[in-house]
Design a protein around this motif. Sequence first.
Motif, PDB file in Angstrom:
ATOM      1  N   SER A   1       0.846  -1.177   0.000  1.00  0.00           N
ATOM      2  CA  SER A   1       0.000   0.000   0.000  1.00  0.00           C
ATOM      3  C   SER A   1       0.886   1.232   0.000  1.00  0.00           C
TER       4      SER A   1
ATOM      5  N   VAL B   1       0.397   6.491   3.615  1.00  0.00           N
ATOM      6  CA  VAL B   1       1.367   6.874   4.645  1.00  0.00           C
ATOM      7  C   VAL B   1       0.615   7.651   5.723  1.00  0.00           C
ATOM      8  N   SER B   2       0.884   7.315   6.970  1.00  0.00           N
ATOM      9  CA  SER B   2       0.236   7.998   8.088  1.00  0.00           C
ATOM     10  C   SER B   2       0.765   9.422   8.217  1.00  0.00           C
TER      11      SER B   2
ATOM     12  N   LYS C   1       7.152   0.562   7.081  1.00  0.00           N
ATOM     13  CA  LYS C   1       5.973   1.127   7.720  1.00  0.00           C
ATOM     14  C   LYS C   1       5.325   0.060   8.608  1.00  0.00           C
TER      15      LYS C   1
ATOM     16  N   SER D   1      -1.588   3.170  11.848  1.00  0.00           N
ATOM     17  CA  SER D   1      -1.400   2.300  10.686  1.00  0.00           C
ATOM     18  C   SER D   1      -0.626   3.051   9.597  1.00  0.00           C
ATOM     19  N   HIS D   2       0.235   2.325   8.841  1.00  0.00           N
ATOM     20  CA  HIS D   2       1.046   2.880   7.757  1.00  0.00           C
ATOM     21  C   HIS D   2       1.994   3.984   8.241  1.00  0.00           C
TER      22      HIS D   2
END
Length: 281
Positions: free
Chosen positions: A19, A22-23, A65, A85-86
């Motif tokens: 994926s 990005v957070s 990540k 997440s991420h």
Amino acid sequence: MLTRTRDLTAQKRPRRVRSRAVSTLPPLVISNLKPHEVDLAYSSLVCPTCRTWVPINAPDSSRPKLVPHHTEKAGTDDPIRCPGSHRIVSINITVDQWFQRLEEGLTQTDGRRSRRVIRKPKTGATPAVMQIVGGTVDDKTARKLDEAHIRGCFTCSVKDDKGNILRAADLTSRCTDGRRLAQLAAHTKRLAPARRKAQMDREDFNDRRAWALRLLHEQQWEKVSEPVADADLRRVRDTLAALIQTLNPHKTTAPQLTAWERADLMSAIALLATQEEQLAR
């Protein structure tokens, strides 16, 4: 056209996710985290947002990540995606450096623990019966115990040819229990006058204290006896007046009493009249 229903059950967390999301949270620097909250051997760490262990996606890549994860356990309904997440992870130390930091932390923790050994106290020997009763018996009881021991012990008594007891043996030739009983009898005999005097003084003190308490009670009652007697007399007179009014009502429309009720009232009035006469004396 068939519509796809949304699955609200949290799925199994994947360890590798492809994926580009990005957070928005700042990157996590491994060197700034606590050693026990990171596991570089298995590429996972404790997420600072939800405080759960989360795998690191592609730890050998340029931008590792945290995998997407939920705040609840897998299998719960209505899962909530964790904001962590991420999140970008900056792995700026090697596995050996992380393991060295972990060992140093364990060494410091062990050094703070007390190494003092607290041993159980040793149980002493059980005292003999005469040692237990030594402070609780009087001179007569101690003498009877000594005499009973002499009659039953062959070492502590001197007997004739027929087996009759002539006298007690010398203190040096008696057994251990016999010597202790003899010493107890002598000790209680020596302390008997002082013990009797202390007991008489204690009984005299208790008698004088009881007499003082009775005198104090009489003085206190003398101060309040008259008001109490007046209050009792007023209470009896008020009750007597109320019963007489119930027996002979002023209104003609008042309910009439039966023979049984009138007899009960007459007995109560007689009893209250007797009490009034006694209190008025």
